[in-house]
Design an enzyme around this catalytic site. Structure first.
Site, short mmCIF file in Angstrom:
data_model
loop_
_atom_site.label_atom_id
_atom_site.label_comp_id
_atom_site.label_asym_id
_atom_site.label_seq_id
_atom_site.Cartn_x
_atom_site.Cartn_y
_atom_site.Cartn_z
N GLY A 186 0.80 -1.21 0.00
CA GLY A 186 0.00 0.00 0.00
C GLY A 186 0.83 1.26 0.00
N GLY B 215 0.06 2.78 7.12
CA GLY B 215 0.08 1.94 8.31
C GLY B 215 0.56 0.52 8.11
CE LYS B 216 4.17 -0.03 3.17
NZ LYS B 216 3.86 1.41 3.33
CE1 TYR C 286 9.92 10.61 -0.70
CE2 TYR C 286 11.27 9.25 0.72
CZ TYR C 286 10.12 9.45 -0.01
OH TYR C 286 9.15 8.47 -0.05
CD GLN D 90 12.56 1.64 -7.26
OE1 GLN D 90 11.88 2.53 -6.75
NE2 GLN D 90 12.31 0.37 -7.03
CG ASP E 219 6.63 -2.82 6.39
OD1 ASP E 219 5.84 -2.40 5.54
OD2 ASP E 219 7.21 -2.08 7.21
#
Length: 212
Positions: free
Chosen positions: A7, A12-13, A43, A60, A83
């Site tokens: 997600g 909230g994973k 970032y 990646q 996760d």
């Protein structure tokens, strides 16, 4: 039972993984974030730095390597929770290719490496997860949760366009590209797993899916 949590950033994973770990007595394999030397650079770098130093491609490769090790370790044991997994890694690479942050040649190299890694999983006793829990939510919820999490390098306003670009095609990836396991989707607009009552409800949704 091997479960992967997927997600959008901030939904909230990790919390859901820890909830499941406690309930099922499973180990959690965490996404390599806090010890990742490239993520803050990715970032915070200017567009010129990104183009010169290829941070998206390096990021990646870093994630792909760590997620390959994670899924190999997880699939060797009967009960584990991941996760974010190697399957989802492709989505981030593709979206950065779509943005032009990763070149077509870099993406081709990435896909070739990913496909070789996935073939290696076929030699393991367990070859794929049993279930993916997909956490989805509105873009407003995503932004709110990212802000509440408070990682400084994630909070720059210039990143909002990038987050929205990632968010826009997530459902399409789950519906049309992910095929490794059954998927259970949980709408995180309705649940905030920082709250005990919502944690109970989310765990019930997941355990019902496991028993169905």
């Amino acid at each position: 039972m091997v479960i992967v949590i997927g997600g959008m950033i901030g939904l909230g994973k990790t919390t859901v993984a820890e909830m499941l770990s406690e309930k099922l007595g499973s180990q959690v394999f965490y996404e390599s974030v806090d010890d990742n030397p490239i993520l803050p650079l990715f970032y915070t770098a200017s567009q010129e730095e990104i183009e010169a130093k290829r941070y998206p491609f390096l990021l990646q490769l870093y994630f792909l390597n760590s997620r390959f090790k994670t899924i190999k370790d997880a699939l060797r044991h009967p009960n584990n929770i991941i996760d974010r997994s190697i399957y989802e890694d492709w989505y981030f690479a593709k979206r950065n290719r779509d943005l032009g942050r990763i070149s077509d040649l870099e993406f081709q190299m990435y896909e070739n490496l990913l496909n070789n890694m996935l073939e290696e999983l076929g030699d393991l006793p367990k070859k794929a997860p049993d279930l993916m829990i997909y956490l989805k939510g509105s873009f407003e919820t995503v932004l709110k949760r990212i802000q509440l999490r408070g990682r400084s390098y994630e909070l720059d306003e210039s990143l909002i366009t990038y987050y929205k670009f990632l968010w826009e095609s997530y459902d399409d990836w789950v519906m049309h590209h992910y095929s490794a396991s059954k998927v259970v989707t949980i709408d995180m607009d309705q649940y905030d797993v920082r709250n005990e009552a919502d944690r109970v409800q989310v765990l019930k949704l997941i355990t019902d899916a496991l028993h169905s």
